[in-house]
Design a protein around this motif. Structure first.
Motif, PDB file in Angstrom:
ATOM      1  N   ARG A 168      12.272  -7.853   6.738  1.00  0.00           N
ATOM      2  CA  ARG A 168      11.791  -9.043   7.520  1.00  0.00           C
ATOM      3  C   ARG A 168      11.826  -8.695   8.906  1.00  0.00           C
ATOM      4  NH1 ARG A 168      15.994 -13.560   5.039  1.00  0.00           N
ATOM      5  NH2 ARG A 168      15.352 -14.732   7.026  1.00  0.00           N
ATOM      6  N   SER A 169      12.443  -9.432   9.930  1.00  0.00           N
ATOM      7  CA  SER A 169      12.255  -9.017  11.446  1.00  0.00           C
ATOM      8  C   SER A 169      13.411  -8.097  11.692  1.00  0.00           C
ATOM      9  CB  SER A 169      12.738 -10.146  12.431  1.00  0.00           C
ATOM     10  OG  SER A 169      13.954 -10.886  12.157  1.00  0.00           O
ATOM     11  N   GLY A 170      14.543  -7.778  10.880  1.00  0.00           N
ATOM     12  CA  GLY A 170      15.602  -6.918  11.218  1.00  0.00           C
ATOM     13  C   GLY A 170      15.488  -5.317  10.873  1.00  0.00           C
ATOM     14  N   THR A 171      14.497  -5.102  10.086  1.00  0.00           N
ATOM     15  CA  THR A 171      14.139  -3.534   9.841  1.00  0.00           C
ATOM     16  C   THR A 171      12.928  -2.851  10.885  1.00  0.00           C
ATOM     17  OG1 THR A 171      14.544  -4.066   7.793  1.00  0.00           O
ATOM     18  CG2 THR A 171      13.638  -1.969   8.077  1.00  0.00           C
ATOM     19  N   LYS A 172      13.445  -2.051  11.537  1.00  0.00           N
ATOM     20  CA  LYS A 172      12.344  -1.452  12.410  1.00  0.00           C
ATOM     21  C   LYS A 172      11.557  -0.271  11.440  1.00  0.00           C
ATOM     22  CE  LYS A 172      14.038  -2.831  16.562  1.00  0.00           C
ATOM     23  NZ  LYS A 172      14.162  -3.966  16.076  1.00  0.00           N
ATOM     24  N   VAL A 173      10.164  -0.654  11.394  1.00  0.00           N
ATOM     25  CA  VAL A 173       9.694   0.320  10.641  1.00  0.00           C
ATOM     26  C   VAL A 173       8.630   1.179  11.377  1.00  0.00           C
ATOM     27  CG1 VAL A 173       8.042   0.588   8.334  1.00  0.00           C
ATOM     28  CG2 VAL A 173       9.585  -1.514   8.716  1.00  0.00           C
ATOM     29  N   THR A 174       9.609   2.298  11.860  1.00  0.00           N
ATOM     30  CA  THR A 174       9.089   3.316  12.907  1.00  0.00           C
ATOM     31  C   THR A 174       8.184   4.351  12.628  1.00  0.00           C
ATOM     32  OG1 THR A 174      10.966   4.657  12.354  1.00  0.00           O
ATOM     33  CG2 THR A 174      11.083   3.125  14.133  1.00  0.00           C
ATOM     34  N   ARG A 175       7.434   4.923  13.298  1.00  0.00           N
ATOM     35  CA  ARG A 175       6.614   6.149  12.938  1.00  0.00           C
ATOM     36  C   ARG A 175       7.356   7.179  11.944  1.00  0.00           C
ATOM     37  NH1 ARG A 175       2.064   8.673  14.491  1.00  0.00           N
ATOM     38  NH2 ARG A 175       1.769   6.984  15.749  1.00  0.00           N
ATOM     39  N   GLU A 176       8.733   7.306  12.267  1.00  0.00           N
ATOM     40  CA  GLU A 176       9.325   8.230  11.164  1.00  0.00           C
ATOM     41  C   GLU A 176       9.497   7.704   9.872  1.00  0.00           C
ATOM     42  OE1 GLU A 176      10.715   7.192  14.435  1.00  0.00           O
ATOM     43  OE2 GLU A 176       9.581   8.979  15.346  1.00  0.00           O
ATOM     44  N   VAL A 177       9.582   6.509   9.696  1.00  0.00           N
ATOM     45  CA  VAL A 177       9.524   5.795   8.234  1.00  0.00           C
ATOM     46  C   VAL A 177       8.095   6.017   7.939  1.00  0.00           C
ATOM     47  CG1 VAL A 177       9.791   3.699   7.196  1.00  0.00           C
ATOM     48  CG2 VAL A 177      11.203   4.030   9.038  1.00  0.00           C
ATOM     49  N   PHE A 178       7.223   5.969   8.431  1.00  0.00           N
ATOM     50  CA  PHE A 178       5.938   6.168   7.723  1.00  0.00           C
ATOM     51  C   PHE A 178       5.704   7.659   7.427  1.00  0.00           C
ATOM     52  CE2 PHE A 178       4.851   1.975   9.802  1.00  0.00           C
ATOM     53  CZ  PHE A 178       4.511   1.445   8.457  1.00  0.00           C
ATOM     54  N   ILE A 235       5.075  -9.152  13.330  1.00  0.00           N
ATOM     55  CA  ILE A 235       5.141  -7.693  12.871  1.00  0.00           C
ATOM     56  C   ILE A 235       5.251  -6.817  14.068  1.00  0.00           C
ATOM     57  CG2 ILE A 235       3.636  -7.624  10.828  1.00  0.00           C
ATOM     58  CD1 ILE A 235       1.803  -7.617  13.814  1.00  0.00           C
ATOM     59  N   ASP A 236       5.975  -7.297  15.092  1.00  0.00           N
ATOM     60  CA  ASP A 236       6.164  -6.473  16.137  1.00  0.00           C
ATOM     61  C   ASP A 236       7.411  -5.378  16.082  1.00  0.00           C
ATOM     62  OD1 ASP A 236       7.253  -9.249  16.320  1.00  0.00           O
ATOM     63  OD2 ASP A 236       8.861  -8.138  16.953  1.00  0.00           O
ATOM     64  N   ASN A 237       7.925  -5.228  14.669  1.00  0.00           N
ATOM     65  CA  ASN A 237       8.947  -4.689  14.179  1.00  0.00           C
ATOM     66  C   ASN A 237       8.241  -3.582  13.307  1.00  0.00           C
ATOM     67  OD1 ASN A 237       8.789  -6.700  12.423  1.00  0.00           O
ATOM     68  ND2 ASN A 237      10.606  -6.054  11.203  1.00  0.00           N
ATOM     69  N   VAL A 238       6.917  -3.413  13.371  1.00  0.00           N
ATOM     70  CA  VAL A 238       6.354  -2.379  12.446  1.00  0.00           C
ATOM     71  C   VAL A 238       5.288  -1.715  13.290  1.00  0.00           C
ATOM     72  CG1 VAL A 238       4.926  -2.060  10.567  1.00  0.00           C
ATOM     73  CG2 VAL A 238       6.547  -4.059  10.442  1.00  0.00           C
ATOM     74  N   ASP A 239       5.466  -0.483  13.444  1.00  0.00           N
ATOM     75  CA  ASP A 239       4.436   0.479  14.174  1.00  0.00           C
ATOM     76  C   ASP A 239       3.036   0.618  13.360  1.00  0.00           C
ATOM     77  OD1 ASP A 239       3.122   2.478  15.270  1.00  0.00           O
ATOM     78  OD2 ASP A 239       4.791   3.585  15.698  1.00  0.00           O
ATOM     79  N   LEU A 240       2.324  -0.475  13.628  1.00  0.00           N
ATOM     80  CA  LEU A 240       0.931  -0.840  13.065  1.00  0.00           C
ATOM     81  C   LEU A 240       0.145   0.607  13.521  1.00  0.00           C
ATOM     82  CD1 LEU A 240      -0.023  -4.210  13.632  1.00  0.00           C
ATOM     83  CD2 LEU A 240       0.704  -3.155  11.680  1.00  0.00           C
ATOM     84  N   GLN A 241       0.227   1.060  14.497  1.00  0.00           N
ATOM     85  CA  GLN A 241      -0.545   2.463  14.724  1.00  0.00           C
ATOM     86  C   GLN A 241      -0.385   3.505  13.826  1.00  0.00           C
ATOM     87  OE1 GLN A 241      -3.296   2.627  16.708  1.00  0.00           O
ATOM     88  NE2 GLN A 241      -3.085   4.876  16.043  1.00  0.00           N
ATOM     89  N   ALA A 242       1.194   3.682  13.699  1.00  0.00           N
ATOM     90  CA  ALA A 242       1.435   4.663  12.469  1.00  0.00           C
ATOM     91  C   ALA A 242       1.122   4.287  11.171  1.00  0.00           C
ATOM     92  CB  ALA A 242       2.838   4.968  12.713  1.00  0.00           C
ATOM     93  N   ALA A 243       1.314   3.182  11.054  1.00  0.00           N
ATOM     94  CA  ALA A 243       0.954   2.670   9.408  1.00  0.00           C
ATOM     95  C   ALA A 243      -0.590   2.979   9.333  1.00  0.00           C
ATOM     96  CB  ALA A 243       1.167   1.283   9.305  1.00  0.00           C
ATOM     97  N   THR A 244      -1.536   2.746  10.302  1.00  0.00           N
ATOM     98  CA  THR A 244      -2.832   2.981  10.056  1.00  0.00           C
ATOM     99  C   THR A 244      -3.130   4.529  10.078  1.00  0.00           C
ATOM    100  OG1 THR A 244      -3.148   0.853  11.182  1.00  0.00           O
ATOM    101  CG2 THR A 244      -5.119   2.556  11.056  1.00  0.00           C
ATOM    102  N   GLU A 245      -2.556   5.393  10.807  1.00  0.00           N
ATOM    103  CA  GLU A 245      -2.757   6.571  10.779  1.00  0.00           C
ATOM    104  C   GLU A 245      -2.473   7.256   9.609  1.00  0.00           C
ATOM    105  OE1 GLU A 245      -1.011   8.781  14.215  1.00  0.00           O
ATOM    106  OE2 GLU A 245      -1.733   7.275  15.585  1.00  0.00           O
ATOM    107  N   PHE A 246      -1.176   6.535   8.942  1.00  0.00           N
ATOM    108  CA  PHE A 246      -0.916   7.312   7.623  1.00  0.00           C
ATOM    109  C   PHE A 246      -1.648   6.204   6.351  1.00  0.00           C
ATOM    110  CE2 PHE A 246       2.436   8.959  10.296  1.00  0.00           C
ATOM    111  CZ  PHE A 246       2.498  10.191   9.777  1.00  0.00           C
ATOM    112  N   GLY A 247      -2.312   5.963   6.608  1.00  0.00           N
ATOM    113  CA  GLY A 247      -3.129   4.830   5.717  1.00  0.00           C
ATOM    114  C   GLY A 247      -2.379   3.936   4.809  1.00  0.00           C
ATOM    115  N   CYS A 248      -1.258   3.574   5.653  1.00  0.00           N
ATOM    116  CA  CYS A 248      -0.431   2.670   5.013  1.00  0.00           C
ATOM    117  C   CYS A 248      -0.668   1.019   5.207  1.00  0.00           C
ATOM    118  CB  CYS A 248       1.171   2.865   5.265  1.00  0.00           C
ATOM    119  SG  CYS A 248       2.091   1.682   4.391  1.00  0.00           S
TER     120      CYS A 248
END
Ligand SMILES: NC(=O)C1=CN([C@@H]2O[C@H](COP(=O)(O)OP(=O)(O)OC[C@H]3O[C@@H](n4cnc5c(N)ncnc54)[C@H](O)[C@@H]3O)[C@@H](O)[C@H]2O)C=CC1
Ligand SMILES: O=C(O)C(=O)COP(=O)(O)O
Length: 656
Positions: free
Chosen positions: A161-171, A188-201
């Motif tokens: 939800r909003s409380g978890t920071k899904v950072t580049r490190e997580v990806f 979705i401001d707590n999710v690093d979308l750029q990192a997600a995309t780079e990792f194909g997630c």
């Protein structure tokens, strides 16, 4: 030049079945430390074109990076109408990391081995049940960043939800395993979308189920603030009776500026109209007719903040909206303005808000969200007597939480099955009907990319690829993003260890300096079919098979879908017709009798089964190209023997 006939088609179907059976037997399963899905899959239509067109439940997946295809049937029983099974272009597992064990996957439908889904924040039970029906669900709340990174390496999906920071490190920690992050809510401001995309997630959210809850909370805060409900409640409970201190302000007839006229903003506007307020809105992207329909005027940012008695914030937190309410903007506001924020704390410069409250520019604020959550205990803003606060409760109604949980559970399971979700945040959304008709071309696109790249001689850096789509349809009537992604996948995967999917295809191509351009050619064929043919051109490279180089100097191959199957129809400037399955040998020879027999014998001696053969020639007794489909990979001896046939001028062995 006329394509000659393909032979040996009689036993094709039974061979296919046998292969599928073999693959099933050697299907991969997972341990915690291993990804559970087989490596990259691509969509294949089933063997008959009519089947593949009529229903996607007839679509099966082929493991295309290996010579051992795996076929699976999709169950569509619980598919959401908003998403559709198309392909596994979302699967991101590195083949080298895939463990192969005897299969337990027979009873888990299209998901194969049960995926592991980590839920890192409280999710409605209804959604958990949906997830448990197909996956191993682990609920682990309040994880530190280290704990999350450590757990994620064993997970196929993460729901937050909003409380978890899904950072580049997580990806990074989830690389090779994590395929989808589901945000059980909107922001979705707590999710690093750029990192997600780079990792194909893939990142999906649940954008609709909490709209009303958030709008109602906005209205609740608005009314509570106007009538000092929270302060008066605390005072009364403390034994005081302060009637004159808590005289409020009326809402009727006042101007409310809704900043961000999206789903929540427009529901707030609708409700505020019901309270007799005059509502204006600012949203650079909202259509004026939608605002007009609710009786709301769309105005500029400055106009909105300068005329409003109440301001309610409903825009997402983005680099543009970050601290958009700051000293400058407070200075432009009407003195005594009242502000509600159920959007994101970060859109307000909180120190500037404290100053504006102290100076009286802002009479009151009601805040559900904060830059840092939870805010520090001694936060001046939270403790300010003119501020009413709630702990990010906008989406927290029973109804909304149940709805959000189901919405995200369906989206996440869909993504794990290889479906494209309508709520994908970092992947193009392709309409179900488009996906359905493009399905066989998706396979063709990847195979052409895979073939074309193998024709490039070692050491030639590929910089420029052109994909030409020939179709009877107009350019606007054909969505080629999926096809471009698959050509990219086909080109990049054989020459790197990067797994390419629909999420990261454009990013990976750019990162590797590969320019993929597209061209549409309108041809006189059936508009019923989305495409007549796909051509892949690689320019400015040398080829290990000179005949693949067309007149323009680029490697050139064409393909078509025939009877639902991908076919290679042109190599360089030679027409051929060979089904793209198994492996392929291309030979250029002097056109003369007996060539098919000689090569066929060599392969037969080595027990290599020929599935197709096709010959294309420039003219009688001149140059010809022989395309031979083979089930097995010929050994070196067989290939040497083919090369030693005097009339054969060049040949190449290609894996599909
Ligand atoms: N407090 C809570 O529990 C909740 C908070 N939210 C927040 O509310 C926000 C809005 O949610 P929805 O309405 O569902 O999203 P939405 O995407 O439907 O609406 C957002 C609107 O903001 C507009 N916008 C973007 N940039 C803007 C700018 N610079 N100035 C003005 N408007 C701008 C967009 O055009 C869009 O119309 C979410 O991003 C989320 O952060 C949403 C649900 C619950
Ligand atoms: O959906 C949103 O954007 C929200 O802010 C709701 O957040 P939550 O899921 O309650 O942590």
């Amino acid at each position: 030049m006329k394509p000659s006939l393909a032979r040996d088609q009689r036993n094709r179907k039974s061979r296919k079945k046998e292969k599928a059976k073999k693959k099933k037997e050697s299907m991969a399963s997972s341990a915690c430390t291993k990804p559970i899905f087989p490596s990259s899959f691509t969509l294949s239509s089933s063997s008959s074109s009519s089947e593949s067109k009529s229903k996607l439940s007839h679509v099966s997946f082929i493991k295309s990076t290996s010579t051992l295809p795996i076929y699976r049937k999709l169950s569509h029983a619980n598919l959401s109408k908003r998403s559709l099974a198309v392909n596994s272009v979302l699967k991101t597992v590195d083949p080298s990391e895939t463990s192969v064990k005897s299969s337990k996957s027979e009873n888990v439908g299209s998901l194969g081995e049960k995926p592991t889904i980590l839920v890192s924040e409280k999710l409605g039970e209804a959604g958990l049940e949906v997830l448990r029906s197909l996956g191993h669900v682990e609920c682990a709340y309040d994880l530190s960043q280290e704990e999350l990174c450590s757990k994620i390496s064993c997970c196929d999906a993460l729901i937050v939800r909003s409380g978890t920071k899904v950072t580049r490190e997580v990806f990074e920690a989830g690389k090779g395993r994590l395929k989808v992050v589901g945000r059980a809510g909107v922001g979705i401001d707590n999710v690093d979308l750029q990192a997600a995309t780079e990792f194909g997630c893939l990142v999906v959210n649940a954008p609709t189920a909490n709209t009303i809850a958030a709008a109602e909370h906005g209205i609740a805060l608005l009314a509570a603030m106007a009538r000092n409900i929270a302060q008066a409640d605390a005072s009364t409970k403390a034994g005081k009776w302060q009637r004159s201190k808590y005289v409020g302000v009326s809402m009727v007839g006042k101007t409310l500026a809704v900043m961000g006229f999206g789903k929540v903003g427009s529901e707030v506007a609708r409700r505020a109209k019901g309270l007799g307020m005059h509502v204006i809105a600012h949203d650079p992207y909202a259509p004026a007719d939608r605002a007009r329909a609710i009786g709301v005027d769309l105005v500029s940012f400055d106009q909105a903040i300068a005329t409003a008695d109440f301001i309610s914030l409903h825009m997402p937190l983005t680099p543009t909206t970050n601290k958009v309410f700051n000293d400058d903007s407070f200075a432009k506001m009407k003195k005594g303005v009242r502000i509600v924020n159920v959007a994101r704390g970060g859109v307000i410069d909180e120190d500037a808000l404290v100053r504006a409250l102290d100076s009286g520019i802002v009479a009151q604020a009601a805040l559900d969200v904060f830059t840092e959550e939870p805010p520090s205990k001694d936060s001046k803003l939270v403790q300010h007597e003119n501020v009413t606060v709630t702990p990010h409760l906008g989406a927290s109604t029973k109804e909304a939480q149940e709805g959000v949980a189901i919405e995200i559970a369906e989206a996440v399971l869909g993504a794990l099955k290889g479906e494209l979700s309508a709520t994908a945040v970092n992947a193009p959304m392709v309409a179900p009907e488009v996906l359905s008709e493009l399905a066989p071309y998706v396979v063709l696109a990847e195979k052409l990319g895979r073939l074309a790249v193998q024709l490039v001689s070692g050491g030639s850096g590929i910089k420029s690829v052109k994909v030409v789509y020939r179709s009877a349809r107009g350019p606007d009537d054909l969505d080629t993003r999926l096809l471009r992604a698959m050509v990219t996948k086909g080109i990049i995967e054989p020459i790197s260890n990067t797994i390419v999917n629909l999420v990261n295809a454009d990013f990976i191509a750019k990162q590797k300096g590969l320019r993929i351009s597209e061209e549409r050619v309108v041809v006189d064929s059936s508009p019923e079919l989305p495409l007549d043919s796909i051509q892949v051109q690689i320019s400015s490279v040398d080829s290990k098979f000179a005949s693949a180089v067309a007149e323009g100097g680029h490697i050139n191959i064409d393909g078509k879908v025939k009877f639902g199957e991908p076919h290679l129809t042109c190599v360089g400037s030679f027409d051929v017709d060979v089904s793209l399955e198994g492996n392929l040998i291309l030979c250029r020879q002097v056109d003369q009798p007996g060539m098919i027999g000689r090569v066929g014998n060599i392969l037969g001696e080595q027990n290599v089964n020929v599935s197709f053969m096709s010959v294309g020639r420039t003219s009688r007794r001149k140059k010809a190209i022989m395309a031979i489909g083979v089930d097995e990979e010929p050994n070196k001896q067989a290939l040497d023997n083919i090369g030693a046939v005097p009339a054969i001028e060049e040949f190449v062995f290609l894996k599909l």
